[in-house]
Design a protein around this motif. Structure first.
Motif, PDB file in Angstrom:
ATOM      1  N   VAL A  83      42.086  30.005  34.701  1.00 26.21           N
ATOM      2  CA  VAL A  83      41.173  29.597  35.761  1.00 26.21           C
ATOM      3  C   VAL A  83      41.712  28.456  36.628  1.00 26.21           C
ATOM      4  O   VAL A  83      41.045  28.037  37.574  1.00 26.21           O
ATOM      5  N   GLY A  84      42.900  27.950  36.315  1.00 27.47           N
ATOM      6  CA  GLY A  84      43.424  26.822  37.065  1.00 27.47           C
ATOM      7  C   GLY A  84      44.287  27.231  38.244  1.00 27.47           C
ATOM      8  O   GLY A  84      44.621  28.409  38.420  1.00 27.47           O
ATOM      9  N   GLN A  85      44.656  26.249  39.047  1.00 32.96           N
ATOM     10  CA  GLN A  85      45.587  26.508  40.144  1.00 32.96           C
ATOM     11  C   GLN A  85      46.918  26.911  39.542  1.00 32.96           C
ATOM     12  O   GLN A  85      47.465  26.199  38.699  1.00 32.96           O
ATOM     13  N   LEU A  86      47.435  28.040  39.967  1.00 30.88           N
ATOM     14  CA  LEU A  86      48.614  28.625  39.332  1.00 30.88           C
ATOM     15  C   LEU A  86      49.819  28.572  40.261  1.00 30.88           C
ATOM     16  O   LEU A  86      49.806  29.145  41.349  1.00 30.88           O
ATOM     17  N   GLN A  87      50.841  27.864  39.803  1.00 30.07           N
ATOM     18  CA  GLN A  87      52.095  27.806  40.554  1.00 30.07           C
ATOM     19  C   GLN A  87      52.939  29.034  40.203  1.00 30.07           C
ATOM     20  O   GLN A  87      52.912  29.516  39.074  1.00 30.07           O
ATOM     21  N   THR A  88      53.705  29.512  41.153  1.00 31.07           N
ATOM     22  CA  THR A  88      54.457  30.757  40.930  1.00 31.07           C
ATOM     23  C   THR A  88      55.480  30.616  39.812  1.00 31.07           C
ATOM     24  O   THR A  88      55.791  31.600  39.142  1.00 31.07           O
ATOM     25  N   ASN A  89      55.981  29.405  39.561  1.00 27.70           N
ATOM     26  CA  ASN A  89      56.975  29.255  38.501  1.00 27.70           C
ATOM     27  C   ASN A  89      56.359  29.339  37.104  1.00 27.70           C
ATOM     28  O   ASN A  89      57.085  29.368  36.106  1.00 27.70           O
ATOM     29  N   LYS A  90      55.030  29.381  37.011  1.00 25.25           N
ATOM     30  CA  LYS A  90      54.342  29.528  35.728  1.00 25.25           C
ATOM     31  C   LYS A  90      53.831  30.947  35.500  1.00 25.25           C
ATOM     32  O   LYS A  90      53.293  31.248  34.430  1.00 25.25           O
ATOM     33  N   VAL A  91      54.007  31.799  36.485  1.00 24.26           N
ATOM     34  CA  VAL A  91      53.397  33.132  36.421  1.00 24.26           C
ATOM     35  C   VAL A  91      53.946  33.960  35.266  1.00 24.26           C
ATOM     36  O   VAL A  91      53.192  34.634  34.558  1.00 24.26           O
ATOM     37  N   ASP A 105      44.693  33.089  45.137  1.00 25.26           N
ATOM     38  CA  ASP A 105      44.257  32.584  46.445  1.00 25.26           C
ATOM     39  C   ASP A 105      45.334  32.640  47.526  1.00 25.26           C
ATOM     40  O   ASP A 105      45.151  32.069  48.597  1.00 25.26           O
ATOM     41  N   ARG A 106      46.452  33.345  47.250  1.00 20.50           N
ATOM     42  CA  ARG A 106      47.490  33.438  48.281  1.00 20.50           C
ATOM     43  C   ARG A 106      48.396  34.620  47.978  1.00 20.50           C
ATOM     44  O   ARG A 106      48.578  35.005  46.820  1.00 20.50           O
ATOM     45  N   SER A 107      48.987  35.164  49.031  1.00 18.54           N
ATOM     46  CA  SER A 107      49.776  36.391  48.895  1.00 18.54           C
ATOM     47  C   SER A 107      51.015  36.178  48.035  1.00 18.54           C
ATOM     48  O   SER A 107      51.411  37.065  47.272  1.00 18.54           O
ATOM     49  N   ARG A 108      51.629  35.006  48.145  1.00 24.30           N
ATOM     50  CA  ARG A 108      52.832  34.738  47.352  1.00 24.30           C
ATOM     51  C   ARG A 108      52.540  34.812  45.857  1.00 24.30           C
ATOM     52  O   ARG A 108      53.363  35.283  45.062  1.00 24.30           O
ATOM     53  N   LEU A 109      51.360  34.371  45.474  1.00 26.56           N
ATOM     54  CA  LEU A 109      50.962  34.430  44.070  1.00 26.56           C
ATOM     55  C   LEU A 109      50.740  35.877  43.638  1.00 26.56           C
ATOM     56  O   LEU A 109      51.121  36.272  42.525  1.00 26.56           O
ATOM     57  N   VAL A 110      50.145  36.677  44.498  1.00 28.69           N
ATOM     58  CA  VAL A 110      49.945  38.098  44.193  1.00 28.69           C
ATOM     59  C   VAL A 110      51.288  38.778  43.944  1.00 28.69           C
ATOM     60  O   VAL A 110      51.459  39.524  42.971  1.00 28.69           O
ATOM     61  N   THR A 111      52.249  38.517  44.811  1.00 23.25           N
ATOM     62  CA  THR A 111      53.576  39.116  44.667  1.00 23.25           C
ATOM     63  C   THR A 111      54.207  38.735  43.338  1.00 23.25           C
ATOM     64  O   THR A 111      54.769  39.580  42.623  1.00 23.25           O
ATOM     65  N   ALA A 112      54.114  37.458  42.972  1.00 23.53           N
ATOM     66  CA  ALA A 112      54.702  36.980  41.717  1.00 23.53           C
ATOM     67  C   ALA A 112      53.982  37.580  40.507  1.00 23.53           C
ATOM     68  O   ALA A 112      54.625  37.992  39.533  1.00 23.53           O
ATOM     69  N   ALA A 154      42.510  41.116  48.925  1.00 24.07           N
ATOM     70  CA  ALA A 154      42.041  42.249  48.123  1.00 24.07           C
ATOM     71  C   ALA A 154      42.886  43.487  48.377  1.00 24.07           C
ATOM     72  O   ALA A 154      43.240  44.219  47.439  1.00 24.07           O
ATOM     73  N   GLU A 155      43.214  43.732  49.637  1.00 23.89           N
ATOM     74  CA  GLU A 155      44.053  44.896  49.962  1.00 23.89           C
ATOM     75  C   GLU A 155      45.428  44.749  49.339  1.00 23.89           C
ATOM     76  O   GLU A 155      46.006  45.720  48.823  1.00 23.89           O
ATOM     77  N   LEU A 156      45.980  43.530  49.371  1.00 21.92           N
ATOM     78  CA  LEU A 156      47.291  43.295  48.778  1.00 21.92           C
ATOM     79  C   LEU A 156      47.239  43.485  47.266  1.00 21.92           C
ATOM     80  O   LEU A 156      48.131  44.123  46.670  1.00 21.92           O
ATOM     81  N   LEU A 157      46.207  42.967  46.631  1.00 23.33           N
ATOM     82  CA  LEU A 157      46.046  43.146  45.185  1.00 23.33           C
ATOM     83  C   LEU A 157      45.936  44.618  44.820  1.00 23.33           C
ATOM     84  O   LEU A 157      46.568  45.092  43.863  1.00 23.33           O
ATOM     85  N   ALA A 158      45.129  45.345  45.575  1.00 18.20           N
ATOM     86  CA  ALA A 158      44.907  46.764  45.282  1.00 18.20           C
ATOM     87  C   ALA A 158      46.192  47.565  45.397  1.00 18.20           C
ATOM     88  O   ALA A 158      46.364  48.586  44.707  1.00 18.20           O
ATOM     89  N   ALA A 159      47.117  47.119  46.230  1.00 20.63           N
ATOM     90  CA  ALA A 159      48.372  47.833  46.442  1.00 20.63           C
ATOM     91  C   ALA A 159      49.495  47.334  45.537  1.00 20.63           C
ATOM     92  O   ALA A 159      50.620  47.838  45.610  1.00 20.63           O
ATOM     93  N   SER A 160      49.192  46.357  44.668  1.00 17.82           N
ATOM     94  CA  SER A 160      50.233  45.728  43.850  1.00 17.82           C
ATOM     95  C   SER A 160      50.257  46.296  42.438  1.00 17.82           C
ATOM     96  O   SER A 160      49.248  46.201  41.718  1.00 17.82           O
ATOM     97  N   PRO A 161      51.372  46.870  42.014  1.00 17.34           N
ATOM     98  CA  PRO A 161      51.480  47.422  40.660  1.00 17.34           C
ATOM     99  C   PRO A 161      51.208  46.355  39.601  1.00 17.34           C
ATOM    100  O   PRO A 161      51.590  45.193  39.764  1.00 17.34           O
ATOM    101  N   GLY A 162      50.521  46.759  38.548  1.00 15.17           N
ATOM    102  CA  GLY A 162      50.277  45.861  37.434  1.00 15.17           C
ATOM    103  C   GLY A 162      49.069  44.958  37.612  1.00 15.17           C
ATOM    104  O   GLY A 162      48.714  44.203  36.707  1.00 15.17           O
ATOM    105  N   LEU A 163      48.419  45.020  38.785  1.00 16.95           N
ATOM    106  CA  LEU A 163      47.266  44.163  39.048  1.00 16.95           C
ATOM    107  C   LEU A 163      46.024  44.985  39.338  1.00 16.95           C
ATOM    108  O   LEU A 163      46.111  46.129  39.775  1.00 16.95           O
ATOM    109  N   ARG A 164      44.872  44.372  39.102  1.00 23.22           N
ATOM    110  CA  ARG A 164      43.586  45.024  39.296  1.00 23.22           C
ATOM    111  C   ARG A 164      42.681  44.061  40.064  1.00 23.22           C
ATOM    112  O   ARG A 164      42.624  42.875  39.740  1.00 23.22           O
ATOM    113  N   VAL A 165      41.983  44.555  41.067  1.00 22.42           N
ATOM    114  CA  VAL A 165      41.018  43.715  41.799  1.00 22.42           C
ATOM    115  C   VAL A 165      39.702  43.742  41.030  1.00 22.42           C
ATOM    116  O   VAL A 165      39.004  44.746  41.022  1.00 22.42           O
ATOM    117  N   ASP A 166      39.375  42.623  40.380  1.00 23.36           N
ATOM    118  CA  ASP A 166      38.176  42.614  39.541  1.00 23.36           C
ATOM    119  C   ASP A 166      36.973  41.931  40.180  1.00 23.36           C
ATOM    120  O   ASP A 166      35.846  42.120  39.728  1.00 23.36           O
TER     121      ASP A 166
END
Length: 239
Positions: A83-91, A105-112, A154-166
């Motif tokens: 639930v915390g702010q997540l830096q990409t190097n911790k993903v 909360d950002r596209s770069r995080l979705v990609t990671a 949401a659109e980016l999440l839906a198109a990203s393998p391994g992720l689910r828009v909950d």
């Protein structure tokens, strides 16, 4: 029963009473609201005790604390929320144990997240963190994307393998038009959830409300409440 287990059991019972009363007042069924116990800063022994007491959902906000705790409790049947702010190097680390990440909360995080979920062979549920104090196109003081950024993420999440828009998550803002107006903030989140579900019908989670304002969240329609202090107590200062 140990003193700590008795304390946690009593605290859980009080929180349960509050949730039941809030559901009754809102005309909702108790099973419509899931309790997530936020175990940040507390030891793995407390997580184990909570599991013995019937808790199934736990949340953490810092990977350096969560990763070893989750590993120590890997034999338990728990759903882990980050639930915390997540830096990409911790993903990469977070994806190993988190079943849901509530702070997207950002596209770069979705990609990671997508890259590491695929690498780990996992599907990770994602909630878009909504900042109700954000200016248009901006982010909130506690992280999160403004309401105008939900659709794109949401659109980016839906198109990203391994992720689910909950669904959506928010923290009651300290500034802006909703400061001090938790019920109104959570009702706004519910309106945004309705909009999201038109395009993503399965994204029906609404995570809102904590120890101080869970009643307002339940009244507004939240499906999940995140409670730490009311269950685990106020952690004494170290030193």
């Amino acid at each position: 029963m140990t003193d700590r287990k008795a304390q946690l059991a009593a605290n859980l019972a009080k929180v349960e009473e509050r949730i039941v009363a809030a559901c009754v007042a809102a005309g909702r069924k108790r099973d419509e609201v899931t309790l997530i116990v936020v175990t940040k800063t507390y030891p793995a022994s407390d997580v184990r005790t909570l599991s013995e007491l019937g808790v199934r959902h736990v949340a953490e906000n810092k990977d350096q604390d969560a990763a070893p705790k989750a590993a120590e409790c890997s034999d338990l049947s728990l759903v882990w929320h980050f639930v915390g702010q997540l830096q990409t190097n911790k993903v990469r680390s977070v994806v190993r144990y988190a079943d849901l990440v509530q702070s997207v909360d950002r596209s770069r995080l979705v990609t990671a997240l997508s890259k590491e979920a695929v690498r780990a062979g996992r599907e990770v549920g994602c909630l878009i963190q909504v900042a109700l104090d954000a200016d248009e196109g901006g982010r909130g003081e506690r992280g999160g994307v403004g309401p105008d950024g939900i659709e794109e993420l949401a659109e980016l999440l839906a198109a990203s393998p391994g992720l689910r828009v909950d669904g959506l998550m928010t923290v009651a803002p300290l500034t802006g038009e909703f400061a001090g107006r938790q019920r109104a903030a959570f009702e706004r989140l519910m309106d945004l959830s309705t909009d999201l579900r038109r395009a993503h019908p399965a994204a029906n989670m609404v995570s809102a409300g904590m120890s101080a304002d869970l009643e307002e969240a339940v009244a507004a329609g939240a499906t999940h409440v995140r409670v730490g202090t009311a269950v685990l107590g106020v952690r004494p200062r170290l030193g």
